[in-house]
Design a protein around this motif. Structure first.
Motif, PDB file in Angstrom:
ATOM      1  N   ALA A  90       0.831  -1.208   0.000  1.00  0.00           N
ATOM      2  CA  ALA A  90       0.000   0.000   0.000  1.00  0.00           C
ATOM      3  C   ALA A  90       0.863   1.254   0.000  1.00  0.00           C
ATOM      4  CB  ALA A  90      -0.938  -0.007   1.207  1.00  0.00           C
ATOM      5  N   MET A  91       1.949   1.227   0.745  1.00  0.00           N
ATOM      6  CA  MET A  91       2.873   2.360   0.767  1.00  0.00           C
ATOM      7  C   MET A  91       3.472   2.610  -0.612  1.00  0.00           C
ATOM      8  SD  MET A  91       4.761   1.353   4.338  1.00  0.00           S
ATOM      9  CE  MET A  91       6.159   2.446   4.082  1.00  0.00           C
ATOM     10  N   ILE A  92       3.933   1.547  -1.259  1.00  0.00           N
ATOM     11  CA  ILE A  92       4.543   1.683  -2.582  1.00  0.00           C
ATOM     12  C   ILE A  92       3.539   2.209  -3.601  1.00  0.00           C
ATOM     13  CG2 ILE A  92       5.551   0.365  -4.484  1.00  0.00           C
ATOM     14  CD1 ILE A  92       6.828  -1.443  -2.305  1.00  0.00           C
ATOM     15  N   LEU A  93       2.290   1.749  -3.519  1.00  0.00           N
ATOM     16  CA  LEU A  93       1.251   2.222  -4.436  1.00  0.00           C
ATOM     17  C   LEU A  93       0.989   3.713  -4.268  1.00  0.00           C
ATOM     18  CD1 LEU A  93      -1.295  -0.734  -4.268  1.00  0.00           C
ATOM     19  CD2 LEU A  93       0.082  -0.053  -6.242  1.00  0.00           C
ATOM     20  N   ASN A  94       1.275   4.246  -3.081  1.00  0.00           N
ATOM     21  CA  ASN A  94       1.083   5.672  -2.828  1.00  0.00           C
ATOM     22  C   ASN A  94       2.376   6.475  -2.961  1.00  0.00           C
ATOM     23  OD1 ASN A  94      -1.806   6.441  -1.854  1.00  0.00           O
ATOM     24  ND2 ASN A  94      -1.400   4.459  -0.866  1.00  0.00           N
ATOM     25  N   GLY A  95       3.399   5.864  -3.546  1.00  0.00           N
ATOM     26  CA  GLY A  95       4.628   6.599  -3.827  1.00  0.00           C
ATOM     27  C   GLY A  95       5.654   6.596  -2.733  1.00  0.00           C
ATOM     28  N   ALA A  96       5.410   5.853  -1.636  1.00  0.00           N
ATOM     29  CA  ALA A  96       6.376   5.777  -0.545  1.00  0.00           C
ATOM     30  C   ALA A  96       7.351   4.622  -0.801  1.00  0.00           C
ATOM     31  CB  ALA A  96       5.661   5.592   0.785  1.00  0.00           C
ATOM     32  N   ASP A  97       8.364   4.522   0.035  1.00  0.00           N
ATOM     33  CA  ASP A  97       9.326   3.426  -0.060  1.00  0.00           C
ATOM     34  C   ASP A  97       9.057   2.426   1.051  1.00  0.00           C
ATOM     35  OD1 ASP A  97      11.944   4.165   2.099  1.00  0.00           O
ATOM     36  OD2 ASP A  97      10.282   5.549   1.762  1.00  0.00           O
ATOM     37  N   ALA A  98       9.268   1.138   0.767  1.00  0.00           N
ATOM     38  CA  ALA A  98       9.069   0.090   1.762  1.00  0.00           C
ATOM     39  C   ALA A  98       9.887  -1.129   1.380  1.00  0.00           C
ATOM     40  CB  ALA A  98       7.583  -0.273   1.856  1.00  0.00           C
ATOM     41  N   GLU A  99      10.499  -1.755   2.381  1.00  0.00           N
ATOM     42  CA  GLU A  99      11.270  -2.981   2.164  1.00  0.00           C
ATOM     43  C   GLU A  99      10.898  -3.991   3.239  1.00  0.00           C
ATOM     44  OE1 GLU A  99      15.525  -2.295   1.770  1.00  0.00           O
ATOM     45  OE2 GLU A  99      15.098  -0.165   1.414  1.00  0.00           O
ATOM     46  N   LEU A 100      10.603  -5.221   2.835  1.00  0.00           N
ATOM     47  CA  LEU A 100      10.325  -6.295   3.778  1.00  0.00           C
ATOM     48  C   LEU A 100      11.627  -7.057   4.030  1.00  0.00           C
ATOM     49  CD1 LEU A 100       7.807  -7.437   5.258  1.00  0.00           C
ATOM     50  CD2 LEU A 100       7.727  -9.209   3.500  1.00  0.00           C
ATOM     51  N   LEU A 101      12.089  -7.057   5.285  1.00  0.00           N
ATOM     52  CA  LEU A 101      13.359  -7.677   5.640  1.00  0.00           C
ATOM     53  C   LEU A 101      13.137  -9.028   6.307  1.00  0.00           C
ATOM     54  CD1 LEU A 101      15.303  -4.646   7.195  1.00  0.00           C
ATOM     55  CD2 LEU A 101      15.009  -5.256   4.783  1.00  0.00           C
ATOM     56  N   ASP A 102      14.050  -9.960   6.083  1.00  0.00           N
ATOM     57  CA  ASP A 102      14.000 -11.225   6.806  1.00  0.00           C
ATOM     58  C   ASP A 102      14.826 -11.103   8.087  1.00  0.00           C
ATOM     59  OD1 ASP A 102      16.709 -11.495   6.112  1.00  0.00           O
ATOM     60  OD2 ASP A 102      16.278 -12.811   4.412  1.00  0.00           O
ATOM     61  N   GLN A 103      14.890 -12.197   8.840  1.00  0.00           N
ATOM     62  CA  GLN A 103      15.561 -12.140  10.137  1.00  0.00           C
ATOM     63  C   GLN A 103      17.042 -11.801  10.007  1.00  0.00           C
ATOM     64  OE1 GLN A 103      16.760 -15.657  12.660  1.00  0.00           O
ATOM     65  NE2 GLN A 103      14.936 -15.025  13.837  1.00  0.00           N
TER      66      GLN A 103
END
Length: 416
Positions: free
Chosen positions: A136-149
């Motif tokens: 949802a963040m990326i669709l609104n032009g923000a940056d987001a990264e999902l990190l693993d452990q």
């Protein structure tokens, strides 16, 4: 006076004797075209954009105390735009973009530090929820990264990854998030608003509104009557009390939110880290203090101090996340008065009284929204139309059922 490296050098040669007050201590005039009630971050930002962007004049900001004495100077300084719902995310992303250019806009060092914000996840279900939020963040032009452990461990090896109850499985990272010096934000906006002709009037408490035939005509203050046809109210935790003077009852409760600072330590926390299994967030200031907080106290209050059970809850969250925090000594703590709305989202809208506008209900999100809130409120005051990022932040959504429930937890403040 514009600040610059040359000016700093020159003042160093002259014994720092040429600096002037950052803003005028204005006396109230008999009337204004626009009056902003509330001299915190949102009120000052509104005045700044109303004067600079929308080219309006004869503007006053009324503050019952002193500039920077309210929530804008009593928070944990975090900025981010990692929201989920369309009613919220565009505004907070707009705000983050304004933060990124704020110091150039104001010609003032607000100490914007985009050191990143990491939301930790502790279960597979929570990871799925973070994946949805990140998209949802990326669709609104923000940056987001999902990190693993492993990626989280590389960033913050001091966390308790093997906690039996709350094992850390990964996290959602927004690198553009971070922190800003809170009181510098108030001073920077006040200075810029003043330079554009805004009267900033301190120690001027509003005691009533003058309303005729359903329209604003002015307001009574501790320093006399001030005539105006447009009033914007942005007073955070005092929203219900101020709007009650106009005969309006808001879907808002006032609660205390506590914050804490430890003794100064060597650099440790790389950015902002939040505990996904409880309400705990922490960062480290430039002076070395650990700055952290958690939940509201959960009962209605106008006091700028909290109670012991929430202190214990916050510290337990910190110990579960990073046990080493137990060795740090607490330096100080304080409370801010939160204007908690029933769905956890803010309001920027006109009221049923012609000429009276309201900005409030920011809950935990007030400081990070300061630039966009001021910009959107200024747009509303100048044009009588909602800003494109605030079209859903309507006051009547609580009557129509069009709620913006970010957490999906229910319509009462202690649940969000």
């Amino acid at each position: 006076m514009r600040y610059s490296a040359f000016r700093l050098f020159l003042e160093g040669l002259q014994g720092q004797s040429g600096w002037k007050p950052v803003w005028r201590d204005a006396a109230p005039q008999a009337s204004y075209d626009y009056v902003i009630v509330g001299g915190g971050g949102h009120g000052l930002a509104t005045a700044h954009y109303l004067a600079k962007v929308y080219k309006k004049a004869r503007i006053a900001v009324l503050e019952k105390g002193w500039i920077g004495g309210g929530n804008v100077g009593r928070n944990t300084t975090i900025i981010r735009s990692n929201y989920l719902l369309d009613g919220n995310e565009p505004l907070y992303e707009f705000s983050l973009k304004l933060w990124e250019g704020l110091e150039q806009d104001l010609n003032y060092n607000a100490m914007v530090s985009q050191r990143g914000i990491l939301n930790l996840c502790h279960s597979d279900v929570q990871r799925d929820a973070y994946r949805r939020r990140g998209n949802a963040m990326i669709l609104n032009g923000a940056d987001a990264e999902l990190l693993d452990q492993d990626q989280v461990r590389e960033m913050a090896p001091f966390l308790d990854f093997e906690n039996a109850r709350f094992p850390i499985k990964g996290g959602l990272l927004q690198r553009r998030g971070g922190t800003v010096r809170h009181d510098a934000v108030a001073w920077g906006y006040a200075r810029s608003a003043d330079s554009h002709g805004v009267d900033i009037i301190q120690n001027c408490e509003v005691t009533g509104f003058r309303i005729e035939n359903g329209a604003i005509r002015g307001l009574e203050t501790g320093r006399g009557y001030i005539g105006t046809k447009k009033i914007g109210v942005a007073v955070a935790g005092s929203s219900s009390r101020v709007m009650a003077m106009a005969g309006l009852r808001l879907p808002i409760e006032s609660h205390v939110l506590q914050a804490f600072v430890s003794e100064g330590l060597k650099p440790l926390i790389p950015g902002v880290i939040t505990f996904g299994a409880g309400h705990f967030y922490i960062s480290q200031s430039d002076k070395g203090g650990l700055v952290f907080g958690g939940d509201i106290d959960g009962y209605n209050s106008y006091a700028q101090r909290g109670n012991l059970p929430v202190v214990v809850d916050v510290l337990e969250g910190g110990m579960a996340l990073m046990p080493m925090i137990g060795r740090a000594r607490l330096l100080r703590m304080w409370g801010g008065i939160m204007d908690m709305s029933m769905d956890g989202s803010p309001v920027i809208d006109r009221t049923p009284i012609d000429g009276l506008y309201f900005n409030g209900g920011w809950c935990y999100g007030g400081f990070k929204a300061t630039p966009a809130s001021g910009y959107a409120f200024a747009h509303l005051l100048a044009t009588d139309m909602p800003h494109e990022t605030a079209t859903q932040l309507r006051l009547d959504r609580f009557r129509t059922g069009a709620l913006i429930d970010e957490k999906g937890a229910g319509a009462q403040p202690n649940l969000h």
